[in-house]
Design an enzyme around this catalytic site. Structure first.
Site, mmCIF file in Angstrom:
data_model
loop_
_atom_site.group_PDB
_atom_site.id
_atom_site.type_symbol
_atom_site.label_atom_id
_atom_site.label_comp_id
_atom_site.label_asym_id
_atom_site.label_seq_id
_atom_site.Cartn_x
_atom_site.Cartn_y
_atom_site.Cartn_z
ATOM 1 N N GLU A 167 1.101 -1.371 0.180
ATOM 2 C CA GLU A 167 0.132 0.175 -0.218
ATOM 3 C C GLU A 167 1.019 1.490 -0.263
ATOM 4 O O GLU A 167 0.302 2.404 -1.048
ATOM 5 C CB GLU A 167 -0.702 -0.404 1.150
ATOM 6 N N VAL A 177 -18.923 -0.675 26.653
ATOM 7 C CA VAL A 177 -20.075 -0.646 25.542
ATOM 8 C C VAL A 177 -20.038 -2.018 24.359
ATOM 9 O O VAL A 177 -19.252 -2.728 25.267
ATOM 10 C CB VAL A 177 -18.981 0.331 24.588
ATOM 11 N N PRO A 193 -19.157 23.952 3.302
ATOM 12 C CA PRO A 193 -19.133 22.379 4.098
ATOM 13 C C PRO A 193 -20.510 21.496 4.416
ATOM 14 O O PRO A 193 -21.739 21.970 3.280
ATOM 15 C CB PRO A 193 -19.570 23.200 5.321
ATOM 16 N N LYS A 194 -20.161 19.753 4.104
ATOM 17 C CA LYS A 194 -20.985 19.497 3.116
ATOM 18 C C LYS A 194 -22.143 18.919 3.751
ATOM 19 O O LYS A 194 -23.062 18.341 3.610
ATOM 20 C CB LYS A 194 -20.400 18.087 2.855
#
Length: 977
Positions: free
Chosen positions: A69, A318, A855-856
């Site tokens: 990678e 959690v 901004p999305k």
């Protein structure tokens, strides 16, 4: 059908509010392609997910997939220059990265829309003709090694690797996935293995089009995107391989009914309970793992967490199910233990089985499944548009997991009620099929084994049959009950009527001595969501280490005690936070607006009636002390950044200051402090979203009225509301602060060149300079010189003052790294002078496009506006003003700025550096100085002046003034004798 396209799928399931168009393809080479057309996008993006990861590494080369990678970024036959790809992205407003997991590798980038084709062409060659040059292979192994060493003190990485190391030795899950210099250089050389040849072989074997997924998002039409994909990716070879799957679980009969006692780096106490389960992705339409984890991890009345907190055994819990690779999975429960809880591990696990028994007695609940289904469906319907880079990356991964027509919906929508699948999964959650890990410092004397790759000390033993039997016969516990129906789920999604002639930016709708309220109705995102931000500012909050500690503990105790009642709201899509800041307390609520007033009212009622719980006070106070002590284990770059703030900020308390403050803290002093904190303050707030002005003012008035009705608030004086400032460095200075770290082998340098007060002109000069230097900095210091894995060049801003900062986290001595940074800075003079005008203009246009990118997600815009409000600058039109100025900037302006503030020869340069020096075993501070340590200093460079006492340093320097607000909020005052 077009040439090279085998199949086309147009009927993609998407949200009813999604205006993008989608198409899926299967090319002749069997590559799956997912196309996203968005004519309004201001960023294009693409990702390729390869269905191979580090579990397919050759046994003799751990980390090879991860190394592959890294190497794909360093040149291809078509584009042989090592930094060509990143340079192209950087010059055209983009960036790229990749990640390697157990069974897949994900590559992604974003770019300005008009340059998508050029970026895709370079990107496609990763999968067709990579170079893997000898020189890059030799160097890049150092980056992989630095990345691994960065992770060694990380508790999550350590526990995951220990999980792998204690799995079946014959199973691929047992492997070491990251790799390091030993596995990818030293040992292969000893064995005569040519790593470059192995990289070529790995790529040639596994990088096959039939196990690759390509996702492209662009402003072009679907036909144009299809043409692009077919042209650039049809040449990826189909080697007809099959992505490996591992249906045999890495934890068989010999690997369960085990308990491990593990010594952490930090002083933490964690209980991990893990059940081996099947791969559940095939059941995504029912998602039994989510159903059960939703119940086990519930935090409302009757929950396992509530029962454990009542016994003072835990702070949080959690539950999560996951499938780390194709073929098998885990369901895990993670419990943060208290000091008392660490002595009741078996009792806690017994209570877990009592909760599971309660679920068995009640059986699968269709109403609860429907509630989950409705919430997930609602979230899909009103899904926020994420950043293009993240969107394509996740979509490419989901293409491995779901049918192409369900790629967008598969991770959201559940609609098959199959209680038999829940019962099936429950059958795995038994005492006969459990693995337990207990993490605490107290076990260090008992450990007898050391994990090979991370040096984790641990002891592993079989769980006593007596204990297993006790868990088996656990029965039920009356306190443990099913959750109640969620009354916070919204039902009103109507969008409010837009104001006539609505202002473009936030406006001040209330300004009194007590409250300053800003309002902006959303006219861009058109979602039934609103963001509320309330800063309750008080000079007491950060006045000294003791009041800082009391503010923090008040907030922690409040959230801890109130979470049970607000958890349902969070599940229903309303997030809320309460945080202690330098200026007071920050309350935020975001999400669906329908029932936000109810939640806000509940929070305020509880705040005004707050009483300290003595038991939780002691528990959270002890936890706070441990968290302060654990700061030593943070990454070196985080230490460097914090100490730079401590040196330059008007007010900043060190870890030692805060620990000293805790010694003076008592229950009574905290009880007396809270009403003082809340009775003299200033409220600055911002309400943004699907709400009208009248309703926004009603929320503001609710906050005032509820606080006043109980506390009778006294407003602050204007000067008490001023923001903190930064100390001003003198011309020509070169300061150095040295701090030491005993945990990490890596050291760090944070070099800061202070450039003065922010204004439109200097903002743009600095941002453009950083944009010009960013890619060369990364390439030279990381890729070529291999100084470290973490290298960044960025703008640092604080208190209205800004400057250029370069951070390098390295195994080399900070003095050497600092000098290499200075050599880089000096060399950039020629780079800037020789930079062609067209290249300069291209980078300038790229910066302008990045700054203008909207901004999305609405909350990101809220955060941007809040940045202007919280700094009291209120320059809401900053972007347009600054970009307009940026367009006038010439290269000579940047050279002048660089020569004045950055170049080593400048008499007006203001430099301060923080060196975090590792004195851990193997760290640079322990080594004998060699050429790796101290480099000859360039003749004209001034020796730094050591900061030996921070208080003395501050006493010798004045403060910058604050930047004047762009909106005049100061009212005239009348002085009277």
């Amino acid at each position: 059908m077009a040439p090279n396209v085998k199949e086309r799928i147009e009927s993609i399931i998407k949200s009813s509010r999604d205006r993008r168009t989608y198409r899926a393809l299967i090319l002749e080479n069997d590559m799956k392609v997912f196309l996203m057309s968005d004519p309004k996008t201001d960023k294009s993006a693409a990702a390729v997910n390869v269905g191979i990861g580090h579990m397919s590494d050759p046994d003799e080369l751990p980390g090879l997939a991860h190394f592959c990678e890294h190497m794909l970024f360093l040149g291809t036959e078509r584009y042989p220059e090592e930094n060509e790809y990143h340079k192209f992205l950087s010059e055209h407003g983009g960036s790229g990265n990749a990640t390697t997991s157990a069974d897949q590798t994900n590559y992604y980038f974003d770019i300005l829309p008009e340059h998508l084709s050029g970026a895709l062409e370079r990107f496609s060659k990763f999968f067709i003709c990579p170079l893997f040059t000898e020189s890059a292979t030799e160097r890049e192994v150092n980056a992989v090694n630095s990345e691994h060493e960065k992770n060694i003190p990380n508790e999550d990485w350590r526990l995951e690797q220990l999980d792998r190391s204690t799995a079946k030795k014959s199973h691929a899950y047992h492997k070491f996935g990251t790799g390091n210099k030993e596995t990818l250089s030293t040992v292969p050389k000893e064995k005569g293995i040519d790593v470059r040849e192995e990289l070529l072989k790995f790529h040639d074997t596994w990088y096959s089009s039939n196990i690759m997924n390509l996702c492209i998002l662009g402003k072009e039409s679907l036909d144009e995107l299809e043409e692009m994909a077919v042209k650039l990716f049809s040449d990826v070879k189909n080697k007809s391989v099959t992505s490996p799957s591992w249906p045999e679980h890495p934890f068989g009969p010999d690997e369960v009914k085990l308990i491990g006692y593990i010594v952490p780096i930090k002083d933490i106490r964690i209980l991990h309970i893990t059940f081996p389960i099947p791969d559940l992705y095939v059941h995504y339409k029912t998602n039994p793992g989510y159903y059960l984890c939703h119940l086990i991890g519930h935090e409302g009345p009757g929950s396992l967490l509530t029962a454990l907190k009542m016994k003072s055994w835990c702070n949080s819990l959690v539950a999560a199910s996951r499938c780390p690779a194709r073929g098998f999975g885990f369901l895990s429960v993670h419990v943060d233990l208290t000091q008392e809880g660490i002595d009741h591990v078996n009792d806690i696990i017994k209570m877990l089985f009592q909760y599971l028994n309660m679920l068995k007695v009640n059986g699968p609940q269709e109403w609860f499944f429907n509630e989950i289904r409705d919430i997930r469906g609602m979230n899909f319907r009103f899904r926020d548009i994420t950043t293009p880079r993240y969107y394509v990356s996740c979509t490419a991964i989901n293409m491995q997991r779901y049918p192409l027509k369900e790629v967008l919906s598969g991770s959201f929508l559940i609609d098959d009620w199959k209680p038999e699948l829940i019962d099936m999964l429950m059958s795995y959650l038994t005492p006969e099929n459990v693995r337990v890990a207990v993490v605490a410092k107290k076990y260090e004397p008992e450990t007898n084994e050391t994990e090979k790759w991370y040096g984790i000390k641990y002891k592993l033993e079989k769980i006593s049959p007596i204990i297993v039997n006790d868990w088996t016969e656990a029965g039920t516990y009356d306190c443990l009950q099913l959750p109640r129906k969620n009354d916070f789920i919204p039902s009103d999604f109507e969008l409010k009527d837009k104001e006539d002639n609505a202002p473009e930016h936030p406006v001040l709708v209330k300004d009194t001595p007590l409250t300053r309220a800003w309002f902006k109705q959303d006219d861009e995102y058109n979602l039934p969501k609103t963001a509320l931000r309330f800063e309750l500012a008080s000079p007491l909050a950060y006045m000294d280490p003791l009041t800082c500690t009391m503010t923090y503990l008040f907030v922690e105790l409040f959230v801890d005690g109130f979470n049970e009642y607000t958890y349902a709201a969070e599940l229903a899509g309303m997030a809320w936070t309460l945080l202690a800041t330098k200026y007071g307390i920050m309350l935020t609520i975001s999400g669906y607006n329908h029932k936000q007033p109810v939640l806000l009212g509940m929070i305020l009622d509880q705040m005004t009636k707050f009483k300290v719980d003595p038991t939780r006070y002691e528990i959270l106070k002890e936890k706070y002390v441990r968290e302060l002590q654990n700061l030593e284990a943070e990454q070196p770059y985080q230490h460097a950044m914090k100490f730079l703030t401590i040196v330059l900020a008007q007010a900043a308390w060190t870890k030692d200051d805060l620990l000293a403050g805790v010694k003076d803290l008592t229950l009574k002093s905290l009880e007396a402090f809270v009403p003082q904190l809340l009775s003299k303050l200033h409220i600055e707030c911002f309400i943004h979203g699907n709400i009208d002005r009248k309703a926004a003012l009603e929320l503001v008035n609710m906050v005032e009225d509820k606080l006043n009705s109980f506390l009778h608030i006294c407003p602050l004086l204007p000067y008490q509301m001023l923001r903190n400032r930064e100390y001003k460095l003198e011309d020509g200075c070169n300061y150095l602060l040295e701090v030491y770290n005993t945990v990490h082998r890596s050291s760090c340098v944070d070099v800061y060149y202070q450039c003065g007060l922010q204004c439109t002109q200097s903002n743009m000069h600095l941002k453009l300079l950083v944009k010009l230097l960013n890619e060369p900095c990364f390439y030279n210091l990381r890729t070529v010189e291999q100084l470290g894995y973490i290298v960044s060049c960025d703008v640092r801003g604080y208190g209205g003052v800004h400057g250029l900062r370069i951070i390098v986290q390295s195994n080399k001595h900070p003095k050497y790294v600092d000098q290499r940074i200075e050599v880089f800075i000096e060399n950039m003079k020629n780079y800037l002078e020789e930079l062609p005008k067209e290249a300069f203009n291209r980078i300038k246009e790229s910066l302008a496009s990045q700054l203008l990118e909207r901004p999305k997600v609405m909350e990101h815009l809220t955060a941007w506006y809040w940045g202007e409000i919280s700094t009291h600058q209120y320059h809401f039109d900053r972007t347009k003003v600054e970009v307009a100025y940026l367009k006038t900037v010439e290269k000579d302006n940047i050279l002048q700025f660089y020569n004045e503030f950055i170049h080593p020869s400048s008499s007006r340069r203001h430099k301060v550096a923080v060196h975090v020096i590792s004195v851990a075993e193997g760290g640079a501070g322990k080594r004998v100085e060699t050429e790796d340590g101290i480099s000859p200093v360039t003749a004209h460079l001034k020796e730094p002046k050591l900061i030996e006492n921070i208080t003395e340093f501050k006493s010798d320097h004045g403060l910058f003034p604050l930047v004047k607000p762009y909106i005049n909020i100061y009212k005239p005052t009348q002085s009277k004798l």
